[in-house]
Design an enzyme around this catalytic site. Structure first.
Site, PDB file in Angstrom:
ATOM      1  N   CYS A  90       0.862  -1.184   0.000  1.00  0.00           N
ATOM      2  CA  CYS A  90       0.000   0.000   0.000  1.00  0.00           C
ATOM      3  C   CYS A  90       0.895   1.230   0.000  1.00  0.00           C
ATOM      4  O   CYS A  90       1.478   1.594   1.007  1.00  0.00           O
ATOM      5  CB  CYS A  90      -0.899   0.000   1.234  1.00  0.00           C
ATOM      6  SG  CYS A  90      -1.912   1.475   1.331  1.00  0.00           S
ATOM      7  N   LEU A  91       1.051   1.819  -1.176  1.00  0.00           N
ATOM      8  CA  LEU A  91       1.910   2.981  -1.315  1.00  0.00           C
ATOM      9  C   LEU A  91       1.259   3.882  -2.358  1.00  0.00           C
ATOM     10  O   LEU A  91       1.081   3.467  -3.503  1.00  0.00           O
ATOM     11  CB  LEU A  91       3.312   2.524  -1.763  1.00  0.00           C
ATOM     12  CG  LEU A  91       4.391   3.580  -1.976  1.00  0.00           C
ATOM     13  CD1 LEU A  91       4.664   4.360  -0.703  1.00  0.00           C
ATOM     14  CD2 LEU A  91       5.687   2.918  -2.451  1.00  0.00           C
TER      15      LEU A  91
END
Lengths: 155, 262
Positions: A90-91
């Site tokens: 999750c970036l």
């Protein structure tokens, strides 16, 4: 030659000229498919990820670099923003904040940075995030190191 | 046994919609929008429709526009509408008369953008493909092909404009910083360079200053005032006859506008 191939060949040439110490491997898996890459990133020496070698799988869409590459951890890693089972990352940079000015190398560098700068407020691994959110730095570090020792050494 | 029926408008409690329902709905709207062309055909201004503005106020404003405007072209609502509308009109105006003084100047400025971008620390290798798309658009045939049929190239041009905007903000930051609520660097990373991010006036000013063009925007909102026109970069309109990029703004969206003298 299509745009994505042209761009990836350029990136490949650039990588040979300016390799990055934190990314000892970054290349297509086979010569006949430029769209599937493998990368290895190293945990920073002054962090709880030190000594770890983490393999990443990179899948480049045909619309790259307009669309971002899909990158996931192959090596198991304990991190608030990485799904422990699937390796999903999750970036924002790889999703809503992607810009075509980024490259596969700079995306990998951003993942190196994410390892030492977790965002516990948007977790994919709640156990790891909760330790940080409770301020249990010591517990977090020992959990991370345990998994580094289990999965990310001598692999 | 009662058969399940779908809820009517009155039965839906909008306050109780779950996140999943909202996300599904957003995805649906997005998918529908993706079916629409990037740039639509030219149409008469009296056919311009916006479904969420009160119809009486809206038709009054369209009547006002009709006095000086003849038509419009709409673009896809994907967060890139300003850049797409702008680039379409920019290259359309160029291709109308490539040998005019204005067109020659525009192309010269366009050619130099790659140098501006590299001086703002963009790596040439990662941007030169997009520079090529941008320069190709000074050729009428290639520009029309890309705008109407080729998402990749059209988005490439949108992206290149975003970089031009980003470089201008970086190189002349003192002009823009006072308008920002966050540090310039994060504003650029979050609001300028990624595709699909709407513009604020700051980005419009940066594009205007970087390309030395004048943009005139008609604001069509739901207030009961006359249509409001705002000109950006009036100083770049050297004489009253030199081309201006006319756009039409409705809340959250830009389309292209054609005035009678175009």
């Amino acid at each position: 030659m299509d745009t994505v191939t042209k761009r990836l060949i350029k990136e490949l040439k650039n990588l040979q000229h300016s390799p990055n110490e934190q990314i000892p491997e970054l290349h297509p898996i086979s010569d006949d498919n430029l769209l599937e890459w493998k990368a290895v990133i190293l945990g920073q020496e002054d962090s709880c990820y030190k000594g770890g070698r983490f393999e990443l799988a990179i899948s480049v869409p045909k619309t790259y670099p307009i669309q971002p590459p899909k990158i996931r951890f192959v090596t198991k890693v304990c991190h608030p923003n990485v799904h422990f089972k699937t390796g999903e990352i999750c970036l924002d940079l790889l999703k809503t904040e992607w810009s075509p000015a980024w490259t596969l190398q700079s995306a990998c560098m951003a993942i190196c940075l994410l390892l030492v700068q977790p965002e516990p407020s948007s977790p994919l691994n709640c156990d790891a995030a909760n330790l940080l959110r409770c301020g249990d730095e010591l517990g977090y570090k020992s959990l991370v190191q345990m998994y580094v020792n289990m999965y990310a050494k001598n692999n | 046994m009662d058969s399940p029926k779908s809820p009517t408008e009155n039965e839906i409690n909008y306050g109780n919609l779950s996140d999943d329902t909202i996300i599904d709905y957003e995805t649906l709207i997005k998918e529908e929008e993706e079916q629409r062309p990037l740039v639509s055909e030219y149409d008469d201004i009296s056919n311009y429709k916006v479904n969420y503005i009160d119809s009486e106020i809206f038709s009054k404003k369209i009547d006002q526009l009709k006095k000086t405007c003849k038509g419009y072209r709409s673009v896809r609502k994907d967060g890139n509408c300003f850049y797409r509308s702008f680039s379409y009109k920019y290259f359309e105006l160029y291709n109308k008369n490539p040998s005019s003084k204005w067109s020659k100047e525009m192309k010269k400025i366009g050619e130099n953008t790659i140098n501006v971008l590299t001086s703002a620390n963009f790596e040439k290798e990662t941007i030169e493909d997009f520079y090529e798309f941008f320069m190709d658009s000074y050729d009428e045939k290639k520009f029309k092909e890309a705008s109407f049929t080729d998402d990749y190239t059209s988005n490439g041009i949108v992206f290149y404009l975003r970089l031009i905007c980003s470089a201008e903000l970086k190189l002349n930051h003192e002009k823009y910083e006072m308008f920002l609520e966050e540090p310039l660097e994060s504003f650029i990373a979050k609001q300028v360079e990624p595709l699909g991010r709407d513009v604020d006036n700051v980005q419009i000013m940066a594009i205007v200053n970087a390309l030395k063009v004048c943009i005139n925007i008609a604001y069509l909102d739901s207030t009961d005032y006359d249509v409001n026109w705002i000109k950006f970069g009036e100083e770049y309109q050297k004489d009253p006859s030199s081309p201006v990029i006319n756009l039409l703004f409705t809340p959250g969206h830009y389309d292209m506008l054609y005035r009678d003298n175009e």
